[in-house]
Scaffold this motif. Sequence first.
Motif, PDB file in Angstrom:
ATOM      1  N   ASP A   1       4.706  -6.393   9.862  1.00 20.08           N
ATOM      2  CA  ASP A   1       4.770  -7.565   8.972  1.00 20.08           C
ATOM      3  C   ASP A   1       4.588  -7.185   7.511  1.00 20.08           C
ATOM      4  O   ASP A   1       3.920  -7.891   6.752  1.00 20.08           O
ATOM      5  CB  ASP A   1       3.708  -8.605   9.383  1.00 20.08           C
ATOM      6  N   PHE A   2       5.214  -6.075   7.108  1.00 17.58           N
ATOM      7  CA  PHE A   2       5.038  -5.619   5.731  1.00 17.58           C
ATOM      8  C   PHE A   2       6.045  -6.238   4.781  1.00 17.58           C
ATOM      9  O   PHE A   2       5.685  -6.744   3.710  1.00 17.58           O
ATOM     10  CB  PHE A   2       5.147  -4.094   5.665  1.00 17.58           C
ATOM     11  N   GLU A   3       7.317  -6.202   5.147  1.00 14.65           N
ATOM     12  CA  GLU A   3       8.383  -6.529   4.201  1.00 14.65           C
ATOM     13  C   GLU A   3       8.643  -8.039   4.135  1.00 14.65           C
ATOM     14  O   GLU A   3       8.363  -8.779   5.074  1.00 14.65           O
ATOM     15  CB  GLU A   3       9.673  -5.783   4.569  1.00 14.65           C
ATOM     16  N   GLY A   4       9.168  -8.468   2.990  1.00 12.51           N
ATOM     17  CA  GLY A   4       9.609  -9.849   2.836  1.00 12.51           C
ATOM     18  C   GLY A   4       8.544 -10.831   2.392  1.00 12.51           C
ATOM     19  O   GLY A   4       8.828 -12.029   2.256  1.00 12.51           O
ATOM     20  N   LEU A   5       7.325 -10.370   2.156  1.00  4.28           N
ATOM     21  CA  LEU A   5       6.246 -11.272   1.744  1.00  4.28           C
ATOM     22  C   LEU A   5       6.136 -11.321   0.229  1.00  4.28           C
ATOM     23  O   LEU A   5       6.689 -10.496  -0.484  1.00  4.28           O
ATOM     24  CB  LEU A   5       4.923 -10.807   2.368  1.00  4.28           C
ATOM     25  N   SER A   6       5.393 -12.281  -0.252  1.00  2.00           N
ATOM     26  CA  SER A   6       5.233 -12.414  -1.705  1.00  2.00           C
ATOM     27  C   SER A   6       3.803 -12.816  -2.041  1.00  2.00           C
ATOM     28  O   SER A   6       3.019 -13.180  -1.164  1.00  2.00           O
ATOM     29  CB  SER A   6       6.222 -13.457  -2.259  1.00  2.00           C
ATOM     30  N   GLY A   7       3.464 -12.726  -3.335  1.00  4.61           N
ATOM     31  CA  GLY A   7       2.155 -13.158  -3.812  1.00  4.61           C
ATOM     32  C   GLY A   7       1.006 -12.404  -3.170  1.00  4.61           C
ATOM     33  O   GLY A   7       1.054 -11.187  -2.981  1.00  4.61           O
ATOM     34  N   LYS A   8      -0.036 -13.141  -2.824  1.00  2.10           N
ATOM     35  CA  LYS A   8      -1.238 -12.550  -2.247  1.00  2.10           C
ATOM     36  C   LYS A   8      -0.962 -11.884  -0.894  1.00  2.10           C
ATOM     37  O   LYS A   8      -1.587 -10.868  -0.549  1.00  2.10           O
ATOM     38  CB  LYS A   8      -2.332 -13.612  -2.084  1.00  2.10           C
ATOM     39  N   LEU A   9      -0.052 -12.462  -0.119  1.00  3.26           N
ATOM     40  CA  LEU A   9       0.292 -11.857   1.174  1.00  3.26           C
ATOM     41  C   LEU A   9       0.886 -10.464   0.982  1.00  3.26           C
ATOM     42  O   LEU A   9       0.554  -9.525   1.713  1.00  3.26           O
ATOM     43  CB  LEU A   9       1.293 -12.744   1.920  1.00  3.26           C
ATOM     44  N   HIS A  10       1.757 -10.306  -0.007  1.00  2.00           N
ATOM     45  CA  HIS A  10       2.350  -9.007  -0.292  1.00  2.00           C
ATOM     46  C   HIS A  10       1.276  -8.012  -0.750  1.00  2.00           C
ATOM     47  O   HIS A  10       1.243  -6.862  -0.281  1.00  2.00           O
ATOM     48  CB  HIS A  10       3.432  -9.149  -1.366  1.00  2.00           C
ATOM     49  N   GLU A  11       0.406  -8.457  -1.653  1.00  5.08           N
ATOM     50  CA  GLU A  11      -0.655  -7.580  -2.143  1.00  5.08           C
ATOM     51  C   GLU A  11      -1.563  -7.120  -1.004  1.00  5.08           C
ATOM     52  O   GLU A  11      -1.969  -5.954  -0.938  1.00  5.08           O
ATOM     53  CB  GLU A  11      -1.482  -8.311  -3.205  1.00  5.08           C
ATOM     54  N   TYR A  12      -1.862  -8.041  -0.113  1.00  6.38           N
ATOM     55  CA  TYR A  12      -2.701  -7.726   1.043  1.00  6.38           C
ATOM     56  C   TYR A  12      -2.050  -6.652   1.914  1.00  6.38           C
ATOM     57  O   TYR A  12      -2.697  -5.677   2.318  1.00  6.38           O
ATOM     58  CB  TYR A  12      -2.931  -9.006   1.854  1.00  6.38           C
ATOM     59  N   LYS A  13      -0.745  -6.811   2.182  1.00  3.80           N
ATOM     60  CA  LYS A  13      -0.051  -5.847   3.029  1.00  3.80           C
ATOM     61  C   LYS A  13       0.104  -4.485   2.350  1.00  3.80           C
ATOM     62  O   LYS A  13       0.123  -3.444   3.012  1.00  3.80           O
ATOM     63  CB  LYS A  13       1.318  -6.393   3.453  1.00  3.80           C
ATOM     64  N   VAL A  14       0.234  -4.470   1.053  1.00  3.10           N
ATOM     65  CA  VAL A  14       0.287  -3.195   0.327  1.00  3.10           C
ATOM     66  C   VAL A  14      -1.033  -2.443   0.494  1.00  3.10           C
ATOM     67  O   VAL A  14      -1.047  -1.226   0.705  1.00  3.10           O
ATOM     68  CB  VAL A  14       0.616  -3.411  -1.159  1.00  3.10           C
ATOM     69  N   ASP A  15      -2.153  -3.168   0.422  1.00  7.00           N
ATOM     70  CA  ASP A  15      -3.465  -2.540   0.649  1.00  7.00           C
ATOM     71  C   ASP A  15      -3.568  -1.970   2.060  1.00  7.00           C
ATOM     72  O   ASP A  15      -4.088  -0.867   2.273  1.00  7.00           O
ATOM     73  CB  ASP A  15      -4.590  -3.553   0.419  1.00  7.00           C
ATOM     74  N   VAL A  16      -3.076  -2.739   3.045  1.00  2.36           N
ATOM     75  CA  VAL A  16      -3.081  -2.259   4.431  1.00  2.36           C
ATOM     76  C   VAL A  16      -2.236  -0.997   4.549  1.00  2.36           C
ATOM     77  O   VAL A  16      -2.634  -0.013   5.189  1.00  2.36           O
ATOM     78  CB  VAL A  16      -2.558  -3.357   5.388  1.00  2.36           C
ATOM     79  N   ALA A  17      -1.062  -1.010   3.935  1.00  2.00           N
ATOM     80  CA  ALA A  17      -0.164   0.141   3.990  1.00  2.00           C
ATOM     81  C   ALA A  17      -0.805   1.373   3.370  1.00  2.00           C
ATOM     82  O   ALA A  17      -0.711   2.483   3.926  1.00  2.00           O
ATOM     83  CB  ALA A  17       1.144  -0.188   3.274  1.00  2.00           C
ATOM     84  N   LYS A  18      -1.477   1.218   2.240  1.00  2.00           N
ATOM     85  CA  LYS A  18      -2.141   2.356   1.589  1.00  2.00           C
ATOM     86  C   LYS A  18      -3.201   2.954   2.498  1.00  2.00           C
ATOM     87  O   LYS A  18      -3.339   4.187   2.597  1.00  2.00           O
ATOM     88  CB  LYS A  18      -2.759   1.908   0.262  1.00  2.00           C
ATOM     89  N   SER A  19      -3.957   2.096   3.163  1.00  3.19           N
ATOM     90  CA  SER A  19      -4.993   2.568   4.077  1.00  3.19           C
ATOM     91  C   SER A  19      -4.381   3.337   5.248  1.00  3.19           C
ATOM     92  O   SER A  19      -4.884   4.399   5.649  1.00  3.19           O
ATOM     93  CB  SER A  19      -5.802   1.375   4.593  1.00  3.19           C
ATOM     94  N   MET A  20      -3.275   2.828   5.808  1.00  2.00           N
ATOM     95  CA  MET A  20      -2.639   3.503   6.937  1.00  2.00           C
ATOM     96  C   MET A  20      -2.008   4.820   6.510  1.00  2.00           C
ATOM     97  O   MET A  20      -2.033   5.810   7.269  1.00  2.00           O
ATOM     98  CB  MET A  20      -1.611   2.590   7.590  1.00  2.00           C
ATOM     99  N   LEU A  21      -1.444   4.866   5.330  1.00  2.00           N
ATOM    100  CA  LEU A  21      -0.871   6.117   4.837  1.00  2.00           C
ATOM    101  C   LEU A  21      -1.963   7.172   4.652  1.00  2.00           C
ATOM    102  O   LEU A  21      -1.769   8.352   4.985  1.00  2.00           O
ATOM    103  CB  LEU A  21      -0.139   5.875   3.516  1.00  2.00           C
ATOM    104  N   GLU A  22      -3.108   6.748   4.137  1.00  2.00           N
ATOM    105  CA  GLU A  22      -4.228   7.678   3.976  1.00  2.00           C
ATOM    106  C   GLU A  22      -4.693   8.205   5.330  1.00  2.00           C
ATOM    107  O   GLU A  22      -4.955   9.394   5.501  1.00  2.00           O
ATOM    108  CB  GLU A  22      -5.399   6.990   3.264  1.00  2.00           C
ATOM    109  N   LEU A  23      -4.763   7.305   6.311  1.00  2.00           N
ATOM    110  CA  LEU A  23      -5.170   7.687   7.661  1.00  2.00           C
ATOM    111  C   LEU A  23      -4.155   8.663   8.266  1.00  2.00           C
ATOM    112  O   LEU A  23      -4.532   9.660   8.902  1.00  2.00           O
ATOM    113  CB  LEU A  23      -5.273   6.434   8.524  1.00  2.00           C
ATOM    114  N   CYS A  24      -2.880   8.380   8.079  1.00  2.00           N
ATOM    115  CA  CYS A  24      -1.830   9.250   8.570  1.00  2.00           C
ATOM    116  C   CYS A  24      -1.967  10.652   7.982  1.00  2.00           C
ATOM    117  O   CYS A  24      -1.857  11.660   8.699  1.00  2.00           O
ATOM    118  CB  CYS A  24      -0.464   8.654   8.224  1.00  2.00           C
TER     119      CYS A  24
END
Length: 302
Positions: free
Chosen positions: A70-93
């Motif tokens: 559920d990363f792509e296609g979001l906007s506003g706060k939802l998009h910002e939230y998913k970007v934070d999640v993505a950064k965390s997962m990339l770091e974990l990877c």
Amino acid sequence: MPLNFNDFGIDCASMAGSLETRLAAARQSGFTHAMIAATDIVGHPANTETAVRTIRDSGLRVTGLEALRDFEGLSGKLHEYKVDVAKSMLELCSRIGGRLLLTEASASAHADIDPEKIARDLRKLAFLALPMGIRIAFKGVSWSRTVRDFPTAAEIISLADCPNLGLAIDAFDVIAAGVPLDDLDLVFPDQIFLVQLSDFMLQEIRSTDEQAATAAHFRVFPGEGAHSEDIARFIVKLEEIGYFGDYSFDVYNTDYLQMPAETIADRARRAAEWLGETVLRRTLPVPNMERLRAARQAGNRN
């Protein structure tokens, strides 16, 4: 390039038990790489660092980390939230030595379906991953709001135009949805970063809800289900177009989670042998076969 056993890995989510138990079972059955779920790491009963060390010391290469959803296609706060999640997962990877993050197309009702917006978001994700040497494998799923199959995903990836953004193609999705194999001719082989393999027992799936339920709970290994010929044709087609990347057995089955991890890893090994020897009419390289026999003998002794 002929398939051999090292081309195949197993998804740890296909097995029950502790992370240590599942990694050991995969290694004992002769596998050289495994797919890791983020929950395996952050949910470790000791701590995240212990999980990271366990993976790095396992002797297995990390096929990839799963799954950003559920990363792509979001906007506003939802998009910002998913970007934070993505950064965390990339770091974990990165911490576990992974070089691929599996990203599944969004099923969120809030996702914009505009291809330009989806491509822009995936481009951002790919740019975040680039300095870490991580590739993004984007997978369309039939219950997604944005991208429902690999041909559409390929169009989005071409639109995004990033070297570290590519496709994950799931055999289950292709067969269950009846996607024509000739559509693979429209995809450049170097666009495909990961191929996931599984079969299922139902002769046909009649609704999206049934497909989602089967995908999550009732998959089986190639050679065990009702679609062996379809799996065989799928693999042969990938070979024909020149695919040379990893295959991962992602067999999510509730019944299998009530069986020992060693038993499931052995089933995966038999599926790899079937695909390598029977489907493509090729014999696995001798060193790998010797390793399989040694693993089997060790398992019998234990």
